[in-house]
Design a protein around this motif. Structure first.
Motif, PDB file in Angstrom:
ATOM      1  N   SER A   5       0.881  -1.324  -0.252  1.00  0.00           N
ATOM      2  CA  SER A   5       0.329  -0.422  -0.039  1.00  0.00           C
ATOM      3  C   SER A   5       0.933   1.143  -0.010  1.00  0.00           C
ATOM      4  O   SER A   5       1.636   1.415   1.003  1.00  0.00           O
ATOM      5  N   ARG A   6       0.704   1.606  -1.469  1.00  0.00           N
ATOM      6  CA  ARG A   6       1.505   2.977  -1.191  1.00  0.00           C
ATOM      7  C   ARG A   6       1.777   4.057   0.291  1.00  0.00           C
ATOM      8  O   ARG A   6       0.370   4.409  -0.017  1.00  0.00           O
ATOM      9  N   GLY A   7       2.613   4.033   0.899  1.00  0.00           N
ATOM     10  CA  GLY A   7       2.384   5.430   1.534  1.00  0.00           C
ATOM     11  C   GLY A   7       2.404   4.362   3.189  1.00  0.00           C
ATOM     12  O   GLY A   7       2.325   5.924   3.932  1.00  0.00           O
ATOM     13  N   PHE A   8       1.806   3.474   3.500  1.00  0.00           N
ATOM     14  CA  PHE A   8       1.652   3.040   4.494  1.00  0.00           C
ATOM     15  C   PHE A   8       2.062   2.743   5.213  1.00  0.00           C
ATOM     16  O   PHE A   8       3.926   1.757   5.288  1.00  0.00           O
ATOM     17  N   ARG A   9       2.985   3.328   6.143  1.00  0.00           N
ATOM     18  CA  ARG A   9       3.489   2.672   7.789  1.00  0.00           C
ATOM     19  C   ARG A   9       2.521   2.438   8.510  1.00  0.00           C
ATOM     20  O   ARG A   9       3.085   0.943   9.100  1.00  0.00           O
TER      21      ARG A   9
ATOM     22  N   GLU B  84      -4.924   4.046  12.959  1.00  0.00           N
ATOM     23  CA  GLU B  84      -4.348   3.700  12.107  1.00  0.00           C
ATOM     24  C   GLU B  84      -4.574   3.509  10.736  1.00  0.00           C
ATOM     25  O   GLU B  84      -4.129   3.546  10.104  1.00  0.00           O
ATOM     26  N   VAL B  85      -5.605   2.358   9.795  1.00  0.00           N
ATOM     27  CA  VAL B  85      -6.088   2.853   8.529  1.00  0.00           C
ATOM     28  C   VAL B  85      -6.902   3.956   8.138  1.00  0.00           C
ATOM     29  O   VAL B  85      -6.589   3.889   6.755  1.00  0.00           O
ATOM     30  N   SER B  86      -7.986   4.155   9.395  1.00  0.00           N
ATOM     31  CA  SER B  86      -8.212   5.034   8.111  1.00  0.00           C
ATOM     32  C   SER B  86      -8.157   6.674   8.355  1.00  0.00           C
ATOM     33  O   SER B  86      -8.100   7.092   7.330  1.00  0.00           O
ATOM     34  N   PRO B  87      -6.583   6.920   8.285  1.00  0.00           N
ATOM     35  CA  PRO B  87      -6.148   8.362   8.010  1.00  0.00           C
ATOM     36  C   PRO B  87      -5.206   7.696   7.257  1.00  0.00           C
ATOM     37  O   PRO B  87      -5.321   9.205   6.436  1.00  0.00           O
ATOM     38  N   TYR B  88      -4.558   6.774   6.897  1.00  0.00           N
ATOM     39  CA  TYR B  88      -4.126   6.156   5.474  1.00  0.00           C
ATOM     40  C   TYR B  88      -5.570   6.461   4.438  1.00  0.00           C
ATOM     41  O   TYR B  88      -5.206   7.610   3.370  1.00  0.00           O
ATOM     42  N   LEU B  89      -6.614   6.518   4.529  1.00  0.00           N
ATOM     43  CA  LEU B  89      -7.909   6.309   3.615  1.00  0.00           C
ATOM     44  C   LEU B  89      -8.454   7.660   3.391  1.00  0.00           C
ATOM     45  O   LEU B  89      -8.418   7.846   2.315  1.00  0.00           O
ATOM     46  N   VAL B  90      -8.386   8.382   5.014  1.00  0.00           N
ATOM     47  CA  VAL B  90      -8.637   9.561   4.623  1.00  0.00           C
ATOM     48  C   VAL B  90      -7.202  10.542   4.470  1.00  0.00           C
ATOM     49  O   VAL B  90      -6.705  10.703   5.868  1.00  0.00           O
ATOM     50  N   GLY B  91      -6.908  10.292   3.399  1.00  0.00           N
ATOM     51  CA  GLY B  91      -5.305  11.811   3.800  1.00  0.00           C
ATOM     52  C   GLY B  91      -4.348  11.372   2.848  1.00  0.00           C
ATOM     53  O   GLY B  91      -3.930  11.890   2.239  1.00  0.00           O
ATOM     54  N   GLU B  92      -4.077  10.459   2.986  1.00  0.00           N
ATOM     55  CA  GLU B  92      -3.182   9.974   2.273  1.00  0.00           C
ATOM     56  C   GLU B  92      -3.199   8.900   0.851  1.00  0.00           C
ATOM     57  O   GLU B  92      -2.684   9.464  -0.370  1.00  0.00           O
ATOM     58  N   VAL B  93      -4.299   8.748   0.555  1.00  0.00           N
ATOM     59  CA  VAL B  93      -4.840   7.960  -0.494  1.00  0.00           C
ATOM     60  C   VAL B  93      -5.115   8.921  -1.779  1.00  0.00           C
ATOM     61  O   VAL B  93      -5.958  10.118  -1.269  1.00  0.00           O
ATOM     62  N   GLN B  94      -4.578   8.491  -2.636  1.00  0.00           N
ATOM     63  CA  GLN B  94      -4.910   9.592  -3.817  1.00  0.00           C
ATOM     64  C   GLN B  94      -5.884   8.616  -4.760  1.00  0.00           C
ATOM     65  O   GLN B  94      -5.653   7.424  -4.997  1.00  0.00           O
ATOM     66  N   THR B  95      -6.835   8.894  -5.737  1.00  0.00           N
ATOM     67  CA  THR B  95      -6.996   8.376  -7.203  1.00  0.00           C
ATOM     68  C   THR B  95      -5.862   7.880  -7.954  1.00  0.00           C
ATOM     69  O   THR B  95      -5.148   8.316  -8.155  1.00  0.00           O
ATOM     70  N   GLY B  96      -6.628   6.387  -8.246  1.00  0.00           N
ATOM     71  CA  GLY B  96      -5.506   5.208  -9.466  1.00  0.00           C
ATOM     72  C   GLY B  96      -4.506   5.050  -8.089  1.00  0.00           C
ATOM     73  O   GLY B  96      -3.848   4.002  -8.575  1.00  0.00           O
ATOM     74  N   ASP B  97      -4.583   5.512  -6.357  1.00  0.00           N
ATOM     75  CA  ASP B  97      -4.114   3.763  -6.002  1.00  0.00           C
ATOM     76  C   ASP B  97      -4.980   2.882  -5.623  1.00  0.00           C
ATOM     77  O   ASP B  97      -5.957   2.836  -6.104  1.00  0.00           O
ATOM     78  N   LYS B  98      -3.881   1.911  -5.394  1.00  0.00           N
ATOM     79  CA  LYS B  98      -5.230   0.678  -5.276  1.00  0.00           C
ATOM     80  C   LYS B  98      -4.861   0.014  -3.101  1.00  0.00           C
ATOM     81  O   LYS B  98      -4.298   0.613  -2.711  1.00  0.00           O
ATOM     82  N   ILE B  99      -5.635  -0.524  -3.132  1.00  0.00           N
ATOM     83  CA  ILE B  99      -6.840  -0.851  -2.243  1.00  0.00           C
ATOM     84  C   ILE B  99      -6.878  -2.222  -2.564  1.00  0.00           C
ATOM     85  O   ILE B  99      -7.397  -2.954  -3.093  1.00  0.00           O
TER      86      ILE B  99
END
Lengths: 201, 250
Positions: A5-9, B84-99
């Motif tokens: 996951s890009r950018g996940f720590r 741990e997960v929600s700040p990544y999904l709301v803040g880090e993730v951008q269009t085109g990223d894979k989940i």
């Protein structure tokens, strides 16, 4: 590990407890509540606990009788299929070994059933041998209704939906039939260390 | 187990983020392209798994927000700052990223749309997400099932899907939405300005004689309180389905 996951720590946990946390779980300090419907109201004067099914003489206790059974205090880690794990939880209650003392049965499975209609299925051998209890105290206090009081099953080595809240009895059965969540997509056995969350896991 | 073999495993699959929709300051929807998605029922959820470059993984469950009929799967996530997960999904993730995710999960807190009983939906905060899947499903199949949503938020800016709920309820007489704002109300607010209580439920809920089915989703105090009040009001306990979204998670 093919996908990253890009950018996940992530938040790493301390190594002392990490060996106690099954895959996919994270540690909480509070005690989340999960249930599929309203919390049943069970008056202690009407509460009973039964063992029935494949047994010559069904057993039954009132609350007063049940509280006279030898009690144990145990400290266990618990693992909810919704991903939280709570370490070192302290319970008091009656071992299933005590409840089944003297029972002879050919049954290999158990359907636990609850006030409010909840059910969950387990192999009998997962309830015996010091592995399971009917617990009525948590942290030295009477078990709160939201957490399954007056009494709940405690089977800490399986995902916590197997630890039926508001438990009313155990039915000894010859065949493993799915209980409530097991009919709704969740695993028949539910070993957290093998991450058996859902059908087919 | 024979049963497992028949039903098959919910395999992990990769979706790509086609669109990000900021719903409120702390809540975003992730709209995903999922080539292998098997379909879902309104009310179900998915497990999301994040993997760091050293193999460390974290998993959380999120409710599906989209209707089964929608072309893409959407999840709506509230950012929990200490999560741990929600700040990544709301803040880090951008269009085109894979989940990476698997699902759909859960067969109880679902509404299939093939049942005439009036629907009473009660949401607290992001607990509205699975209920929105039901409302969207209802609209997609042109259901006229009488439906009422009672939705508690902290403030007006925290109302998720506000414009869409306004539009759907304006377009369809059989859907009504009642909001309550518990912490802050804008000037001229005409909705409720307190936590959900019995008087509010008696105003908004369908009478028990109409044999309604209730879905209640939100933080534990709201869910426990509402479910218990509905039982007091004579609702059949078996017709009250609950799901939780507490401060725990992330």
């Amino acid at each position: 590990m093919s996908f990253i996951s890009r950018g996940f720590r992530g938040k790493r946990r301390d190594t002392a407890s990490s060996s106690r946390v099954p895959p996919g779980q994270y540690v909480v300090n509070d005690f989340p509540v999960l249930s599929a419907g309203p919390t049943p109201r069970v008056a202690l004067s009407e509460w009973t606990f039964v063992v029935e099914g494949e047994i010559d003489q069904p057993k039954k206790w009132t609350w007063e009788e049940f509280r006279k059974l030898p009690a144990e205090e145990v400290t266990k880690d618990i693992h909810c299929v919704t991903k939280w794990t709570k370490l070192d939880t302290v319970w008091s209650g009656v071992s299933i070994d005590t409840i089944l003392d003297g029972v002879e049965t050919a049954a290999e499975y158990v359907m636990a059933f609850s006030y409010g209609g909840y059910t969950t299925n387990l192999p009998l051998e997962d309830l015996t041998g010091g592995k399971a209890w009917v617990a009525y105290e948590f942290d030295g206090q009477p078990l709160h209704p939201e957490h399954g009081g007056p009494a709940r099953l405690l089977v800490p080595h399986l995902y916590f939906w197997k630890s039926a809240k508001w438990v009313r009895g155990l039915r000894l059965v010859n065949e493993d039939q799915p209980g409530f969540w097991e009919s709704n997509g969740y695993n028949m056995y539910g070993d957290p260390w093998r991450e058996q969350r859902y059908w087919g896991d | 187990m024979a049963r497992a073999a028949v039903l098959g495993r919910l395999n992990w699959q990769l979706g790509s983020v086609a669109e990000l929709v900021q719903e409120t300051p702390r809540v975003s929807s992730l709209v995903l392209d999922l080539p292998e998605w098997p379909g879902h029922l309104a009310g179900q959820h998915v497990d999301v798994r994040l993997t760091a470059d050293d193999g460390y993984q974290a998993e959380r469950s999120y409710s599906i927000a989209s209707a089964p009929e929608d072309r893409r799967l959407a999840i709506t996530v509230e950012r929990l700052d200490d999560g741990e997960v929600s700040p990544y999904l709301v803040g880090e993730v951008q269009t085109g990223d894979k989940i990476e995710l698997r699902g759909p999960i859960g067969g109880y807190f679902v509404w299939r749309g093939n049942d005439d009983r009036p629907l009473f939906l009660v949401a607290g905060g992001s607990g509205v997400v699975p209920l929105m899947a039901m409302i969207r499903h209802r609209a997609a199949i042109k259901s006229t099932t009488p439906t009422r949503l009672l939705y508690s938020s902290r403030s007006q800016e925290d109302i998720i899907y506000r414009a869409e709920l306004d539009a759907l309820s304006a377009a369809e007489d059989s859907l009504t939405v009642a909001h309550c704002l518990t912490r802050k109300q804008p000037p001229g607010w005409r909705g409720y300005a307190r936590r959900i209580d019995r008087a509010m439920l008696e105003e908004v809920a369908w009478p028990k004689e109409q044999n309604p089915i209730a879905f209640v989703c939100g933080p534990t105090p709201l869910v426990e309180g509402v479910a218990s009040l509905l039982v007091d009001m004579g609702f059949d306990a078996a017709s009250i389905k609950t799901e939780r979204f507490g401060p725990t998670g992330g």
